[in-house]
Design a protein around this motif. Sequence first.
Motif, mmCIF file in Angstrom:
data_model
loop_
_atom_site.group_PDB
_atom_site.id
_atom_site.type_symbol
_atom_site.label_atom_id
_atom_site.label_comp_id
_atom_site.label_asym_id
_atom_site.label_seq_id
_atom_site.Cartn_x
_atom_site.Cartn_y
_atom_site.Cartn_z
ATOM 1 N N GLU A 165 -14.950 8.734 -2.659
ATOM 2 C CA GLU A 165 -13.771 7.923 -2.356
ATOM 3 C C GLU A 165 -14.125 6.472 -2.052
ATOM 4 O O GLU A 165 -13.295 5.569 -2.207
ATOM 5 C CB GLU A 165 -13.019 8.522 -1.163
ATOM 6 C CG GLU A 165 -12.321 9.832 -1.451
ATOM 7 C CD GLU A 165 -13.253 11.023 -1.342
ATOM 8 O OE1 GLU A 165 -12.806 12.154 -1.603
ATOM 9 O OE2 GLU A 165 -14.443 10.815 -0.999
ATOM 10 N N ARG A 168 -13.393 4.223 -4.874
ATOM 11 C CA ARG A 168 -12.040 4.227 -5.428
ATOM 12 C C ARG A 168 -11.193 3.149 -4.772
ATOM 13 O O ARG A 168 -11.021 3.132 -3.559
ATOM 14 C CB ARG A 168 -11.403 5.606 -5.226
ATOM 15 C CG ARG A 168 -12.027 6.718 -6.043
ATOM 16 C CD ARG A 168 -11.522 8.085 -5.600
ATOM 17 N NE ARG A 168 -10.061 8.126 -5.505
ATOM 18 C CZ ARG A 168 -9.404 9.096 -4.898
ATOM 19 N NH1 ARG A 168 -10.070 10.087 -4.314
ATOM 20 N NH2 ARG A 168 -8.078 9.075 -4.838
ATOM 21 N N ARG A 169 -10.655 2.250 -5.577
ATOM 22 C CA ARG A 169 -9.887 1.120 -5.050
ATOM 23 C C ARG A 169 -8.699 1.565 -4.215
ATOM 24 O O ARG A 169 -8.374 0.921 -3.201
ATOM 25 C CB ARG A 169 -9.412 0.224 -6.209
ATOM 26 C CG ARG A 169 -8.568 -0.963 -5.771
ATOM 27 C CD ARG A 169 -9.383 -1.933 -4.931
ATOM 28 N NE ARG A 169 -8.558 -3.020 -4.392
ATOM 29 C CZ ARG A 169 -7.910 -2.972 -3.236
ATOM 30 N NH1 ARG A 169 -7.957 -1.883 -2.482
ATOM 31 N NH2 ARG A 169 -7.210 -4.008 -2.814
ATOM 32 N N GLU A 170 -8.039 2.663 -4.606
ATOM 33 C CA GLU A 170 -6.851 3.095 -3.877
ATOM 34 C C GLU A 170 -7.176 3.605 -2.476
ATOM 35 O O GLU A 170 -6.265 3.807 -1.660
ATOM 36 C CB GLU A 170 -6.098 4.179 -4.655
ATOM 37 C CG GLU A 170 -6.841 5.485 -4.815
ATOM 38 C CD GLU A 170 -7.680 5.548 -6.078
ATOM 39 O OE1 GLU A 170 -7.937 6.672 -6.554
ATOM 40 O OE2 GLU A 170 -8.067 4.485 -6.592
ATOM 41 N N CYS A 171 -8.432 3.804 -2.187
ATOM 42 C CA CYS A 171 -8.826 4.259 -0.857
ATOM 43 C C CYS A 171 -9.023 3.109 0.121
ATOM 44 O O CYS A 171 -9.348 3.341 1.290
ATOM 45 C CB CYS A 171 -10.107 5.094 -0.944
ATOM 46 S SG CYS A 171 -9.853 6.725 -1.686
ATOM 47 N N SER A 173 -7.510 -0.660 1.775
ATOM 48 C CA SER A 173 -6.348 -1.515 1.974
ATOM 49 C C SER A 173 -6.569 -2.834 1.249
ATOM 50 O O SER A 173 -7.598 -3.052 0.610
ATOM 51 C CB SER A 173 -6.108 -1.749 3.473
ATOM 52 O OG SER A 173 -7.235 -2.374 4.057
ATOM 53 N N ARG A 176 -9.891 -4.652 1.464
ATOM 54 C CA ARG A 176 -11.060 -3.923 0.966
ATOM 55 C C ARG A 176 -12.101 -3.669 2.056
ATOM 56 O O ARG A 176 -13.252 -3.360 1.761
ATOM 57 C CB ARG A 176 -11.714 -4.668 -0.216
ATOM 58 C CG ARG A 176 -10.841 -4.766 -1.438
ATOM 59 C CD ARG A 176 -11.646 -5.031 -2.679
ATOM 60 N NE ARG A 176 -10.800 -5.103 -3.854
ATOM 61 C CZ ARG A 176 -11.234 -5.133 -5.098
ATOM 62 N NH1 ARG A 176 -12.543 -5.099 -5.323
ATOM 63 N NH2 ARG A 176 -10.407 -5.197 -6.113
ATOM 64 N N SER A 180 -7.269 2.523 3.261
ATOM 65 C CA SER A 180 -5.824 2.674 3.117
ATOM 66 C C SER A 180 -5.437 4.040 3.687
ATOM 67 O O SER A 180 -6.293 4.788 4.189
ATOM 68 C CB SER A 180 -5.448 2.609 1.639
ATOM 69 O OG SER A 180 -6.064 3.694 0.946
ATOM 70 N N VAL A 182 -4.688 6.574 1.958
ATOM 71 C CA VAL A 182 -5.442 7.524 1.136
ATOM 72 C C VAL A 182 -6.882 7.613 1.626
ATOM 73 O O VAL A 182 -7.467 8.703 1.716
ATOM 74 C CB VAL A 182 -5.394 7.110 -0.347
ATOM 75 C CG1 VAL A 182 -6.305 7.998 -1.189
ATOM 76 C CG2 VAL A 182 -3.963 7.179 -0.874
ATOM 77 N N PRO A 215 3.341 2.234 0.422
ATOM 78 C CA PRO A 215 2.693 0.950 0.189
ATOM 79 C C PRO A 215 3.705 -0.155 -0.064
ATOM 80 O O PRO A 215 4.729 0.047 -0.708
ATOM 81 C CB PRO A 215 1.834 1.223 -1.061
ATOM 82 C CG PRO A 215 1.608 2.703 -1.049
ATOM 83 C CD PRO A 215 2.856 3.294 -0.479
ATOM 84 N N TRP A 217 3.602 -4.447 -0.950
ATOM 85 C CA TRP A 217 2.803 -5.655 -1.108
ATOM 86 C C TRP A 217 3.242 -6.720 -0.117
ATOM 87 O O TRP A 217 2.434 -7.518 0.345
ATOM 88 C CB TRP A 217 2.915 -6.176 -2.545
ATOM 89 C CG TRP A 217 4.265 -6.719 -2.928
ATOM 90 C CD1 TRP A 217 5.279 -6.055 -3.518
ATOM 91 C CD2 TRP A 217 4.731 -8.067 -2.737
ATOM 92 N NE1 TRP A 217 6.355 -6.888 -3.714
ATOM 93 C CE2 TRP A 217 6.044 -8.133 -3.255
ATOM 94 C CE3 TRP A 217 4.163 -9.221 -2.199
ATOM 95 C CZ2 TRP A 217 6.796 -9.298 -3.231
ATOM 96 C CZ3 TRP A 217 4.909 -10.394 -2.182
ATOM 97 C CH2 TRP A 217 6.206 -10.418 -2.685
#
Length: 252
Positions: A165, A168-171, A173, A176, A180, A182, A215, A217
């Motif tokens: 994980e 993985r970018r989605e993990c 916030s 960075r 997040s 996730v 989420p 933005w």
Amino acid sequence: MRNGYLRFAALGDSTTVGLGDPVPGGGWRGWARLLAESLRSSYDVSFCNVAISGATASIVREQQLEAALAHRPDLASLLVGVNDTLRSTWDPARLREDLLAIAGSLDAIGAILMTARWHDHGAVLGLPRMLVRPIGERIEVVNAVYDEIHEQYGGLRLDLALLPEVARRECWSIDRFHPSEVGHRALARAWGEQLRAAGYEFALPSLEPAGGCPPSWRRDMAWMVIEGAPWFGRRARDLGPWAVRRAIGAGR
């Protein structure tokens, strides 16, 4: 392990506070609270989160340890050290002294320690190689202390660099630097698996986002403007000149 009363104390910095995992109405949840909620599926859990955003090892020792000890935890997570690496006041000897003192105090009251080996935050942040290298060297110093703690006191630990994980970018916030929702759920799940392997019987934390605070933005950008950008600005002024000098020197 039989069900019963379980005390859990969480010590550390913003990751343990839960930054990156907002909840409706404001505030943060994070991996430690997610884990505590899952433990409650089988145990009567008393959860104490004393983590402080921006904490260094010395702050944990001076401002968190007493409250954690007073909780008399059966489980005590200690995730701190990254903020130490991002300061010009970096002092490896002081870091080692503080972490060993914290771990020793928790072990002395019978707490099972939960510690981690850190991944290279500089690489995840996408910083230039000349900055990533010296920061990574400091992370390895921190990891060496945690290796010593694990050898001396045992307990449970995660090697975050081995978690898929992390890549993985989605993990992560928007900054960075903090997980997040996730990412926090993945961290809670990894700790849950460690505890299950150690004999604790409970439902593992879910990996599925709760959807209570989806989420946004706008919220992410507001966080970056109010908190994230000033934080990076302070770290750049504090650590940047040293990192550049160190990188140039290493390249000669």
